[in-house]
Design a protein around this motif. Structure first.
Motif: not given
Lengths: 116, 116
Positions: A23-24, A27-28, A31, A33, A36, A105, A108-109, A111-113, B23, B31, B108
Motif C-alpha cells: 500500500l505505501e 500511495l508513493h 503521490a 503529479p 498521477l 482506492l 477514489a484517487v 475520481n479525485a484527480a 490530492l 505514503a 479506502a
DNA sequence: CCCGTAGTACGGCGGTTATCGTACTAGGCG
DNA sequence: CGCCTAGTACGATAACCGCCGTACTACGGG
C-alpha cells in the motif's frame, strides 16, 4: 547475457506479484503529479488485451528519460502493467490486481484527480 | 515574541483551508509507513469534540522529534487537525474536509491499511 | 544493410525527506 | 517556586527523488 535463441526475443519486464504489492509503495507512486497524470491518462485507454497506451501517448511535460523513470516507478509499485509490442511499450493499469487488494482506492484517487 | 497578554495563551497551529488541500500532498502524507500507522490509530479515536489522541498515545517506533515531524506533515497536508489541550496536543482526522474533497479515498486507504 | 523511431541505462545535480540528539518552551502539580 | 511531563525548534546527516542530457539498444521499414 540472455539465451536469445530466436531472432525476436521476448523482452520481459519485471513486475511485482499481486502479493508483493504494498500500500505505501502504491500511495508513493500515486503521490507525484506527473505519475498521477500518467495514471489518469492510462485509465482512459482501458486494460484489456490489445489495449493500453504507449509512453509517448501520454502528454506530460518531461523528458523521455524522466518519463521512463516514472513508468518504471509505476510498474515496480504494481500500479501498471507493461509489455513490449514491436518497437513500442504498452502500459495499462493493473485494476485486476489493485481492486481486490485495495478496494475503492484506485477509483477514489482517479475520481479525485479528475476533479482537480 | 508573541503578544501574550493573558497567562493562558491559546497556542494556535496553522492548518490549510479545505480549498488548499491538494490530492498529491495528501497521498504523499499517507505514503509513509509511520504516518499511515498514525492515521489508522487516529481513526480509532474519533473526530468529534473532546475526541482525538495525543502524540504519545500513538505507538510508533520513532523518537519524539521525529514524531513531531510526522504530525506536522499530516497537519500541513490537511489530513489531521491539531489543537492544544492543556499540556498535550490533540490530533484527529479531518474527515469533514477530506470526505467531500476526495470521496472514498480515506476510507479506502484506512481499509487497505488495516488488512495489511 | 542502413536508418529512423521508441525506449533505456547511466551518471550527475539540486532539492526534499526521515531520522536523530540536544536544547528549549508550555502547562500543571505539589 | 521548582520540577515533571509533553511537545518543539534547530541543526546535522544520510538517503532518496525528480529531473536532465548523453550515449546506447531494439525493432521495423525502405
Amino acid at each position: 547475457m540472455e539465451d536469445v535463441t530466436t531472432t525476436t526475443a521476448v523482452r520481459e519486464l519485471p513486475h511485482p506479484a499481486r502479493e508483493e504489492i504494498r500500500l505505501e509503495t502504491v500511495l508513493h507512486a500515486l503521490a507525484d503529479p506527473t505519475r498521477l497524470r500518467i495514471v489518469t491518462t492510462l485509465d482512459t485507454f482501458g486494460e484489456g488485451e490489445g489495449l493500453g497506451a504507449t509512453c509517448s501517448q501520454v502528454d506530460v511535460p518531461v523528458s523521455a528519460s524522466t518519463l521512463t523513470h516514472h513508468f518504471r516507478v509505476l510498474r515496480e509499485s504494481g500500479v501498471i502493467n507493461q509489455c513490449y509490442r514491436g518497437t513500442s511499450k504498452i502500459s495499462c493499469l493493473r485494476r485486476t490486481d489493485l481492486d481486490p487488494l485495495f478496494p475503492g482506492l484506485l477509483d477514489a484517487v482517479l475520481n479525485a484527480a479528475r476533479n482537480v
